[in-house]
Write a protein that holds these residues in place. Structure first.
Motif, PDB file in Angstrom:
ATOM      1  N   ALA A 196       6.291  -3.157   8.509  1.00  0.00           N
ATOM      2  CA  ALA A 196       5.520  -2.978   9.749  1.00  0.00           C
ATOM      3  C   ALA A 196       4.939  -1.577   9.895  1.00  0.00           C
ATOM      4  O   ALA A 196       3.830  -1.413  10.412  1.00  0.00           O
ATOM      5  CB  ALA A 196       6.402  -3.313  10.940  1.00  0.00           C
ATOM      6  N   PHE A 197       5.663  -0.548   9.441  1.00  0.00           N
ATOM      7  CA  PHE A 197       5.137   0.818   9.637  1.00  0.00           C
ATOM      8  C   PHE A 197       3.829   1.002   8.874  1.00  0.00           C
ATOM      9  O   PHE A 197       2.955   1.766   9.321  1.00  0.00           O
ATOM     10  CB  PHE A 197       6.172   1.889   9.260  1.00  0.00           C
ATOM     11  CG  PHE A 197       6.358   2.145   7.796  1.00  0.00           C
ATOM     12  CD1 PHE A 197       6.956   1.214   6.976  1.00  0.00           C
ATOM     13  CD2 PHE A 197       5.947   3.344   7.228  1.00  0.00           C
ATOM     14  CE1 PHE A 197       7.130   1.458   5.614  1.00  0.00           C
ATOM     15  CE2 PHE A 197       6.113   3.610   5.874  1.00  0.00           C
ATOM     16  CZ  PHE A 197       6.707   2.651   5.062  1.00  0.00           C
ATOM     17  N   LEU A 198       3.650   0.273   7.767  1.00  0.00           N
ATOM     18  CA  LEU A 198       2.382   0.362   7.027  1.00  0.00           C
ATOM     19  C   LEU A 198       1.259  -0.275   7.846  1.00  0.00           C
ATOM     20  O   LEU A 198       0.114   0.187   7.813  1.00  0.00           O
ATOM     21  CB  LEU A 198       2.513  -0.322   5.661  1.00  0.00           C
ATOM     22  CG  LEU A 198       3.553   0.282   4.721  1.00  0.00           C
ATOM     23  CD1 LEU A 198       3.665  -0.537   3.436  1.00  0.00           C
ATOM     24  CD2 LEU A 198       3.200   1.740   4.389  1.00  0.00           C
ATOM     25  N   THR A 222      -2.129   1.700   9.097  1.00  0.00           N
ATOM     26  CA  THR A 222      -3.443   1.262   8.614  1.00  0.00           C
ATOM     27  C   THR A 222      -4.181   0.366   9.601  1.00  0.00           C
ATOM     28  O   THR A 222      -5.372   0.093   9.420  1.00  0.00           O
ATOM     29  CB  THR A 222      -3.288   0.451   7.307  1.00  0.00           C
ATOM     30  OG1 THR A 222      -2.435  -0.682   7.588  1.00  0.00           O
ATOM     31  CG2 THR A 222      -2.687   1.291   6.196  1.00  0.00           C
ATOM     32  N   GLY A 223      -3.457  -0.154  10.598  1.00  0.00           N
ATOM     33  CA  GLY A 223      -4.078  -1.111  11.509  1.00  0.00           C
ATOM     34  C   GLY A 223      -4.192  -2.512  10.920  1.00  0.00           C
ATOM     35  O   GLY A 223      -4.862  -3.372  11.494  1.00  0.00           O
ATOM     36  N   ARG A 273      -1.154  -5.798   3.028  1.00  0.00           N
ATOM     37  CA  ARG A 273      -0.662  -4.418   2.996  1.00  0.00           C
ATOM     38  C   ARG A 273      -0.238  -3.948   1.602  1.00  0.00           C
ATOM     39  O   ARG A 273       0.524  -2.997   1.462  1.00  0.00           O
ATOM     40  CB  ARG A 273       0.537  -4.267   3.951  1.00  0.00           C
ATOM     41  CG  ARG A 273       0.176  -4.482   5.400  1.00  0.00           C
ATOM     42  CD  ARG A 273       1.409  -4.350   6.292  1.00  0.00           C
ATOM     43  NE  ARG A 273       1.114  -4.754   7.657  1.00  0.00           N
ATOM     44  CZ  ARG A 273       2.011  -5.291   8.490  1.00  0.00           C
ATOM     45  NH1 ARG A 273       3.264  -5.494   8.086  1.00  0.00           N
ATOM     46  NH2 ARG A 273       1.666  -5.633   9.711  1.00  0.00           N
ATOM     47  N   ASP A 274      -0.743  -4.589   0.547  1.00  0.00           N
ATOM     48  CA  ASP A 274      -0.270  -4.221  -0.797  1.00  0.00           C
ATOM     49  C   ASP A 274      -0.834  -2.895  -1.292  1.00  0.00           C
ATOM     50  O   ASP A 274      -0.191  -2.198  -2.073  1.00  0.00           O
ATOM     51  CB  ASP A 274      -0.579  -5.345  -1.790  1.00  0.00           C
ATOM     52  CG  ASP A 274       0.265  -6.580  -1.508  1.00  0.00           C
ATOM     53  OD1 ASP A 274       1.431  -6.406  -1.087  1.00  0.00           O
ATOM     54  OD2 ASP A 274      -0.237  -7.701  -1.681  1.00  0.00           O
ATOM     55  N   ILE A 275      -2.036  -2.539  -0.848  1.00  0.00           N
ATOM     56  CA  ILE A 275      -2.582  -1.234  -1.266  1.00  0.00           C
ATOM     57  C   ILE A 275      -1.818  -0.121  -0.549  1.00  0.00           C
ATOM     58  O   ILE A 275      -1.460   0.904  -1.146  1.00  0.00           O
ATOM     59  CB  ILE A 275      -4.098  -1.170  -0.985  1.00  0.00           C
ATOM     60  CG1 ILE A 275      -4.816  -2.257  -1.808  1.00  0.00           C
ATOM     61  CG2 ILE A 275      -4.656   0.210  -1.335  1.00  0.00           C
ATOM     62  CD1 ILE A 275      -6.281  -2.446  -1.465  1.00  0.00           C
TER      63      ILE A 275
END
Ligand code: PMM
Length: 280
Positions: free
Chosen positions: A224-226, A230-231, A238-240
Motif C-alpha cells: 500500500a505505501f507504494l 505513486t497514486g 505497482r511492479d515498477i
C-alpha cells in the motif's frame, strides 16, 4: 579470499553471492494483489513456472492471506491449498512455505519445501522445533500485532532499532532451540504493523539490519505505501514501483527480495548489484 556466504536449506545450500529473487505464489482466494488467481493447482503451477522462467530462485507458496484484516484459515484448509503445489514444485525449484502454523510447515517440508517463511517469527509454540528438526532454511519476519490488528495506529519510538532487536532476539531463540545460524534470514516485515513512514525508514536505514550479520529479506511488492507514493490504486500496477525498492534494497545489502513480478525486479536487482560491486 573469504568464502561467499551461503544460506543453508533443508537439503541444499543457496549461494548468497548475488541477490536472490523469491517469487510469490499465493494459493488463496483473498490475498491483496493476486487473491483468487491461483487457487486452482494447475493455475498455480503454471504461474510458478512463469516466475521460474523469469528468473525466480525460490517460489514462496502461501495458503493464508496475511493482508490487513484478513480472516485466519484453519490448518486443513491451508494444507489442502498448499500441499499439492509444494509437492509438484519441489522437483523443479527451491520451494518456500509461507505459513505461521507449525503443522503446515511440518507437512510442507515433508512434501519437499526447503524453506519455512514465517511472518510470525516462530510464534506458534511448536514452530521453532519444526524449523530445527527439519533443518529447513528459515525466514523470521517482524510483525507488530496480528493481521487483524496490525494496522490500527502502529507506533514505535525507533522503528528500526525495535524491529532489529526483535529479530535478533528471535534468531537467538531459534538458535538456542537448534536452528543453525546459517539457516536464518531476517525480514523487517514491510507493511506488517507499520505506517508508510515506518516502511520508508526501515528501507532508508536498511544497513542497520544488514549489520546484524544475518542475511536480510525484503518484501515490498505491490504494498500500500507504494500506492500512496505513486497514486496507483491497483496493486497489480505497482511492479515498477516495487522494482525501485528492489534496486534500493539490493544496493543497501538485502540478500533476498520477495516479489510478485520477478521479471521487473530481476532487472532492477541485477543492475543495482552491478553498480554496488562495480562489476557486470
Ligand atoms: N509479505 C506478505 C506475505 N508474506 N513474507 C515475508 N517474509 N515478507 C513479506 O514482506 C511478506 C511475506 C504479504 O502478502 P502477499 O503475499 O500478498 O505479498
Amino acid at each position: 579470499m573469504t568464502e561467499p556466504p551461503l544460506w543453508q536449506l533443508r537439503s541444499r545450500k543457496l549461494s548468497l553471492d548475488r541477490p536472490l529473487l523469491m517469487g510469490v505464489l499465493n494459493v488463496t482466494p483473498d490475498s491483496f494483489s493476486d487473491g483468487g488467481l491461483f487457487v486452482d493447482t494447475d493455475a498455480a503451477l503454471a504461474h510458478a513456472r512463469r516466475l521460474i522462467a523469469a528468473g525466480a530462485d525460490i517460489i514462496d507458496v502461501g495458503g493464508e492471506s496475511t493482508r490487513p484484516g484478513a480472516r485466519p484459515v484453519d490448518t486443513d484448509t491451508e494444507l489442502r491449498r498448499v500441499l499439492p503445489v509444494v509437492e509438484a514444485l519441489a522437483d523443479e525449484t527451491v520451494v518456500s512455505i509461507d505459513t505461521r502454523k507449525a503443522a503446515v510447515a511440518r507437512a510442507a517440508v515433508a512434501a519437499g519445501a526447503e524453506i519455512i517463511n514465517d511472518v510470525a517469527a516462530g510464534a506458534d509454540p511448536e514452530m521453532l522445533d519444526v524449523m530445527a528438526e527439519s533443518s529447513a532454511g528459515v525466514v523470521l519476519m517482524h510483525m507488530k500485532g496480528t493481521p487483524q490488528t496490525m494496522q490500527n495506529d502502529p507506533r514505535y519510538d525507533d522503528v528500526v532499532s525495535e524491529v532489529r532487536d526483535f529479530l535478533v532476539r528471535r534468531a537467538a531463540e531459534a538458535e538456542a532451540r537448534g536452528v543453525a545460524a546459517r539457516s536464518i534470514v531476517i525480514d523487517p516485515g514491510i507493511g506488517f504493523g507499520k505506517t508508510g513512514e515506518h516502511n520508508l525508514e526501515l528501507l532508508h536505514r536498511l544497513g542497520e539490519l544488514v549489520a546484524t550479520g544475518y542475511p536480510v529479506l525484503i518484501g515490498t511488492s505491490r504494498k500500500a505505501f507504494l500506492g500512496r507514493i505513486t497514486g496507483i490504486e491497483d496493486p497489480r500496477r505497482r511492479d515498477i514501483a516495487t522494482a525501485a525498492t528492489t534496486a534500493l534494497a539490493v544496493a543497501a545489502g538485502a540478500a533476498v527480495v520477495r516479489v510478485h513480478d520477478v521479471e521487473t525486479s530481476r532487472q532492477a536487482a541485477q543492475v543495482a548489484w552491478a553498480v554496488a560491486r562495480m562489476r557486470i
